[in-house]
Design a protein around this motif. Sequence first.
Motif, mmCIF file in Angstrom:
data_model
loop_
_atom_site.group_PDB
_atom_site.id
_atom_site.type_symbol
_atom_site.label_atom_id
_atom_site.label_comp_id
_atom_site.label_asym_id
_atom_site.label_seq_id
_atom_site.Cartn_x
_atom_site.Cartn_y
_atom_site.Cartn_z
ATOM 1 N N PRO A 74 14.124 -37.373 49.950
ATOM 2 C CA PRO A 74 13.401 -37.091 48.986
ATOM 3 C C PRO A 74 12.248 -38.159 48.083
ATOM 4 N N ARG A 75 11.057 -38.314 47.532
ATOM 5 C CA ARG A 75 10.237 -39.578 47.141
ATOM 6 C C ARG A 75 10.170 -38.996 46.203
ATOM 7 N N SER A 76 10.925 -38.173 45.312
ATOM 8 C CA SER A 76 10.115 -37.656 44.038
ATOM 9 C C SER A 76 10.336 -38.659 43.243
ATOM 10 N N GLY A 77 8.708 -38.941 42.485
ATOM 11 C CA GLY A 77 8.408 -39.635 41.622
ATOM 12 C C GLY A 77 7.602 -40.667 41.918
ATOM 13 N N ALA A 78 7.548 -41.044 43.555
ATOM 14 C CA ALA A 78 6.307 -41.819 43.980
ATOM 15 C C ALA A 78 5.142 -42.037 43.565
ATOM 16 N N SER A 79 4.531 -41.321 42.460
ATOM 17 C CA SER A 79 2.956 -41.322 42.230
ATOM 18 C C SER A 79 2.532 -42.586 44.019
ATOM 19 N N GLY A 80 1.288 -42.990 43.477
ATOM 20 C CA GLY A 80 0.044 -43.558 44.454
ATOM 21 C C GLY A 80 1.150 -44.581 44.897
ATOM 22 N N ALA A 81 2.138 -44.794 45.373
ATOM 23 C CA ALA A 81 2.726 -46.199 45.793
ATOM 24 C C ALA A 81 2.285 -45.914 47.705
ATOM 25 N N ILE A 82 2.298 -47.018 48.297
ATOM 26 C CA ILE A 82 1.968 -47.880 49.781
ATOM 27 C C ILE A 82 2.947 -48.492 49.982
ATOM 28 N N THR A 83 3.163 -48.095 51.665
ATOM 29 C CA THR A 83 4.653 -49.232 51.635
ATOM 30 C C THR A 83 3.069 -50.518 52.523
ATOM 31 N N SER A 84 3.532 -51.529 52.389
ATOM 32 C CA SER A 84 2.549 -52.812 53.493
ATOM 33 C C SER A 84 3.924 -53.855 53.237
ATOM 34 N N GLU A 85 4.650 -53.514 52.917
ATOM 35 C CA GLU A 85 5.855 -55.046 53.471
ATOM 36 C C GLU A 85 6.313 -55.009 54.839
ATOM 37 N N TYR A 86 6.426 -54.026 55.531
ATOM 38 C CA TYR A 86 6.747 -52.764 56.652
ATOM 39 C C TYR A 86 6.562 -52.067 56.798
ATOM 40 N N PRO A 87 6.569 -52.278 58.818
ATOM 41 C CA PRO A 87 5.640 -50.441 59.778
ATOM 42 C C PRO A 87 6.607 -49.630 59.027
ATOM 43 N N LEU A 88 6.295 -48.172 59.481
ATOM 44 C CA LEU A 88 6.705 -47.367 59.252
ATOM 45 C C LEU A 88 6.722 -46.314 60.524
ATOM 46 N N ARG A 89 8.228 -45.601 60.697
ATOM 47 C CA ARG A 89 7.968 -44.342 62.352
ATOM 48 C C ARG A 89 7.716 -43.644 61.118
ATOM 49 N N CYS A 90 7.146 -42.238 62.981
ATOM 50 C CA CYS A 90 6.831 -41.678 62.046
ATOM 51 C C CYS A 90 6.792 -40.763 63.418
ATOM 52 N N ARG A 91 7.711 -39.257 63.587
ATOM 53 C CA ARG A 91 7.410 -38.671 64.657
ATOM 54 C C ARG A 91 7.627 -37.238 64.458
ATOM 55 N N PRO A 92 7.550 -36.278 65.747
ATOM 56 C CA PRO A 92 6.713 -35.232 65.596
ATOM 57 C C PRO A 92 8.674 -34.224 65.735
ATOM 58 N N VAL A 93 8.628 -33.335 64.750
ATOM 59 C CA VAL A 93 9.978 -32.957 64.910
ATOM 60 C C VAL A 93 10.238 -31.020 64.389
ATOM 61 N N ARG A 94 9.214 -30.650 65.021
ATOM 62 C CA ARG A 94 8.332 -28.871 65.202
ATOM 63 C C ARG A 94 7.230 -29.201 65.951
ATOM 64 N N GLN A 95 6.760 -28.369 66.584
ATOM 65 C CA GLN A 95 5.820 -27.679 66.622
ATOM 66 C C GLN A 95 4.857 -26.301 67.900
ATOM 67 N N GLU A 96 5.208 -25.560 66.986
ATOM 68 C CA GLU A 96 3.981 -24.419 67.400
ATOM 69 C C GLU A 96 2.486 -24.120 67.536
#
Lengths: 257, 257
Positions: B42-64
Amino acid sequence: MGKERPLILLSNDDGVEAKGLHELIKTLRPIADLIVVAPDGPRSGASGAITSEYPLRCRPVRQEPGLIIYKCTGTPVDCVKLALHNFVPRRPDMVIGGINHGDNSSVNVHYSGTMGVVIEGCLKQIPSVGFSLCDHSADADFSAALPYVGRITEEVLQNGLPAGTCLNVNIPLGKQLNGVRICRQTAGVWTNEFATVANPRGGECYWLTGVYQNHEPEAEDTDHWALEHGYVAITPTRIDVTDYGIMDKLNGWNWEV
Amino acid sequence: MGKERPLILLSNDDGVEAKGLHELIKTLRPIADLIVVAPDGPRSGASGAITSEYPLRCRPVRQEPGLIIYKCTGTPVDCVKLALHNFVPRRPDMVIGGINHGDNSSVNVHYSGTMGVVIEGCLKQIPSVGFSLCDHSADADFSAALPYVGRITEEVLQNGLPAGTCLNVNIPLGKQLNGVRICRQTAGVWTNEFATVANPRGGECYWLTGVYQNHEPEAEDTDHWALEHGYVAITPTRIDVTDYGIMDKLNGWNWEV
């Protein structure tokens, strides 16, 4: 006989220890009592984010006549909300965000924690201004900016601002500034926004960076043009983001289900 | 002979497992190929926030065929930026945020991670729409909302949207909705925003809550009025937040230092 001293609420997104905040405090102490509620560390890019999933902690870290500073575990907007709910002795005459280390002009206003502070103040119907210096470095030189910060604050204290309007003030670098320009938000876009970095635990990760591309570099009424030509850019900003101009057209579309 | 199927980028602020996202996917699969890049929680209330202080991880969880879902450690806006930079096979025809569990009407647009998604899509000059249902519960009933989600998406795919304008769509609860209204953002304010709770380690802390106070409950052109009367509220939203109406007045103020 004397009028009560104004009370100004300050916050920022660079955190309670940032030089820009303390330069702001130094500049405003002669003209107002100050209450500062600032994040306990950097919150750059926090935008208007709020914290609802867990509680916040907040405590005073410095108290002198006419000045009290709290640090808070939340976002910039949390700080403003918490200050207004719990910590102000009376309704402040202004809310000020900054002085930010780095500009918040053009599209960057949407990501800005500094402007998160300002928009929150404006939502609470308090005249609100954000100040940002076009220098990200921790030891940025604010000396040319400070007279403008003082003048703009005094002018807003005297005149107020219309309900729903706040000011986004960006200040260029330079020993000698050329004065103030009232601007509109420049149209532009961030490109090449990620660097791919190796994750030492395996795989890749993505670190935000980017190149800003100005779509209208020649437009003399924009905040970017002002900054590039040595002017302080004041961009009046609305909290009602409705696009009134497109409403008639949308009423003509087919919405039948 | 056939036209290429549209490609739509989806994200949200309730996280990749939220029911609202999967209801959105179910509704849109018949009309478009979908790429989903959503926060890993959950990221409720995140508005337009961006993350610049550390790197992001991202991976596929479903593919059809016609659907791929990634989960990402960042904010909603990070998800959109990362999707457009790294994961889309071509420029999407639309960006959609939602379906949010809880409304994003009136001033709440400023705190909304759903609208963070949408504003980011709009900044990237892609027609963008946010959908929110007026029910915060995790198992909210989206059934009456879905035909409107489909119709509005098809209408935007067909007509596009002007550069700099996106749509904020809020949908009331109810088995039978009364149709669509094109609205403006209601003026109002959150009050009583914190509950004080004991910190088991000592002292007090502050948990965000609040009561929304509508400043114009009788105004029939507002999003709140529409929702309270059983209409789907479409509020066209601008990314240029300049207040043009006050510029002449500000030019007359004394900015001399």
